[in-house]
Design an enzyme around this catalytic site. Structure first.
Site, mmCIF file in Angstrom:
data_model
loop_
_atom_site.group_PDB
_atom_site.id
_atom_site.type_symbol
_atom_site.label_atom_id
_atom_site.label_comp_id
_atom_site.label_asym_id
_atom_site.label_seq_id
_atom_site.Cartn_x
_atom_site.Cartn_y
_atom_site.Cartn_z
ATOM 1 N N HIS A 89 -10.157 -6.422 -24.192
ATOM 2 C CA HIS A 89 -10.601 -7.673 -23.574
ATOM 3 C C HIS A 89 -9.415 -8.652 -23.444
ATOM 4 O O HIS A 89 -9.566 -9.865 -23.555
ATOM 5 C CB HIS A 89 -11.713 -8.288 -24.431
ATOM 6 C CG HIS A 89 -12.828 -8.917 -23.644
ATOM 7 N ND1 HIS A 89 -14.080 -8.366 -23.549
ATOM 8 C CD2 HIS A 89 -12.890 -10.063 -22.933
ATOM 9 C CE1 HIS A 89 -14.864 -9.153 -22.822
ATOM 10 N NE2 HIS A 89 -14.157 -10.180 -22.429
ATOM 11 N N THR A 116 -19.477 -3.553 -20.499
ATOM 12 C CA THR A 116 -18.487 -3.978 -21.494
ATOM 13 C C THR A 116 -19.098 -3.884 -22.889
ATOM 14 O O THR A 116 -20.159 -4.465 -23.145
ATOM 15 C CB THR A 116 -18.024 -5.423 -21.194
ATOM 16 O OG1 THR A 116 -17.478 -5.445 -19.870
ATOM 17 C CG2 THR A 116 -16.972 -5.898 -22.179
#
Ligand SMILES: Cc1cc2nc3c(=O)[nH]c(=O)nc-3n(C[C@H](O)[C@H](O)[C@H](O)COP(=O)(O)O)c2cc1C
Length: 404
Positions: free
Chosen positions: A284, A162
């Protein structure tokens, strides 16, 4: 005892959200539900799906549409998989293992967050399906390397890195609910925020029986062991993933690599240059930089920039099967769901995750039949209309997309 979930009561994901709100303490529900700052991106992620309309082929009968997809060489029975959701074990003791089990039973993959309350080997053992490991560099490269090794040994077939969290976004609901104070472990600091837990005695009893606030067993510090909950926010800020780190990870992880948190065509190309086997167009879930565009809106730009050089996944705002179909029409190979299953986990444990998956599977299948399309593989841009201005940066493929 497993829950019996009445299908009349839980018809859609919004019903699971309502039940999660009813059963979870405010701080836990808001942690799942909230977004950064003014929550503009959180709302936009969902709204974008409403701006895309379908162009069905009528008088076409497709009795049993084929929902299978192949992602990074892995066959999945469904065109959606479960996104990494940190602290899932706080929602319900079934936690990460229960969610992974439900995913495996449905024939899809589960992505385990670094910030989880269950060890990667336990989660992998709980699932009959693929489990992928989401990596943050919390604790530094040595700690991450040990986590990569544990994920490899456990049998995780892909690493998901991420890249959109150089600093934790401020979710104002969490500030008001005392998230930081509650994770401090100091009784006097926590005291003003405790009444919200007393209002949910069933959740509280389950939480205490499960051992209370856990450490993070997948972030193992050489000196002190699993990282305590209270330390993780500060540690995250010192461990932003940069492109250099990505090369470092690529050199150490021979398996499939997915880069999550791509917002632009430029970053998509950069990720491919660093050896990504797939990318996730993701903001996100609106929990980081508020004010970035909805992921569905960004998708055509990324599809054009990538031009077939890697596989594209998308997440953010997916609450219905028709959302999944729209994203695939616009160029995603499959979709990740986050809150949609997290609400189910919070409301009913693993049974709620299974219900979320079932709702979305049924939705996708019905949407394909109504579109007159026999399989996920046959979906293409001609089945949808997207707003014309979404396509302004999407030159190479724009001729394939019909614009309103
Ligand atoms: C409660 C919660 C915790 C999350 N934790 C992580 C995490 O640890 N790592 C990560 O890469 N993404 C995390 N995400 C983001 C999800 O992986 C995903 O990108 C997002 O939920 C997609 O949006 P949606 O919730 O609207 O489906 C989290 C999301 C939520 C809701």
């Amino acid at each position: 005892m497993p829950y019996v979930i009445a299908s009349r009561r839980i018809v859609n994901i919004a019903d699971l959200r309502r039940e999660a709100q009813r059963r979870l303490p405010r701080a836990v529900f808001d942690y799942i539900d909230g977004g950064a700052d003014a929550e503009v991106t959180l709302r936009e992620n969902c709204r974008a799906f409403e701006q895309v309309t379908f162009r069905p082929r009528c008088a076409v009968v497709t009795a049993h549409p084929d929902l299978r997809v192949r992602i990074i060489g892995t066959d999945l029975a469904l065109p959606f998989l479960l996104a990494p959701v940190g602290s899932s074990r706080l929602f319900h003791p079934d936690g990460e293992a229960g969610a992974a089990r439900a995913a495996g039973e449905a024939g899809t993959a589960y992505i385990l967050s670094t910030l989880s309350g269950t060890r990667v080997d336990e989660v992998k053992a709980a699932s009959s399906g693929p489990v992928w490991y989401q990596l943050y560099l919390v604790g530094g490269r040595d700690v991450a390397m040990a986590a990569i090794e544990r994920a490899r040994t456990a049998g995780c077939s892909a690493l998901v890195v991420t890249i959109d969290t150089p600093v934790a976004g401020v979710r104002e609901r969490d500030v008001r609910n005392g998230a930081k104070e509650l994770s401090s472990g100091a009784p006097r600091t926590m005291l003003p925020y405790l009444p919200q837990f007393l209002a949910r005695p069933r959740w509280l009893a389950r939480f205490l029986l499960d051992g209370g606030l856990m450490n993070f067993p997948n972030i193992v510090l050489p000196e002190t062991g699993p990282m305590p909950y209270a330390d993780v926010a500060a540690a995250l800020e010192q461990s932003a993933v940069c492109w250099d780190d990505l090369s470092w990870i690529r050199a150490r992880w021979g398996g499939r690599l997915i880069v999550k948190g791509v917002h632009t065509g430029e970053d998509a190309r950069r990720a491919i240059g660093e050896g990504a086997d797939a990318i996730v167009v993701s903001n996100h879930g609106g929990r980081q930089l508020d004010g970035v565009a909805a992921t569905l809106r960004t998708l055509p730009e990324v599809v054009a920039a990538v031009n077939g050089a890697t596989e594209i996944l998308l997440d953010g705002g997916v609450r219905r099967g028709s959302d999944i179909v729209k994203a695939i029409c616009l160029g995603a190979r499959a979709v990740l769901i986050g809150r949609s299953y997290a609400y189910g986990l919070g409301a009913y444990g693993a049974a709620g995750v299974a219900r979320a998956i079932d709702i979305l599977r049924t939705d996708v299948s019905r949407t394909l039949r109504l579109l007159g399309c026999a399989s996920i593989a046959e979906l293409n841009p001609s089945y949808v209309e997207a707003p014309a201005h979404w396509l302004s940066r999407a030159q190479p493929r724009s001729s394939q997309l019909s614009a309103t």
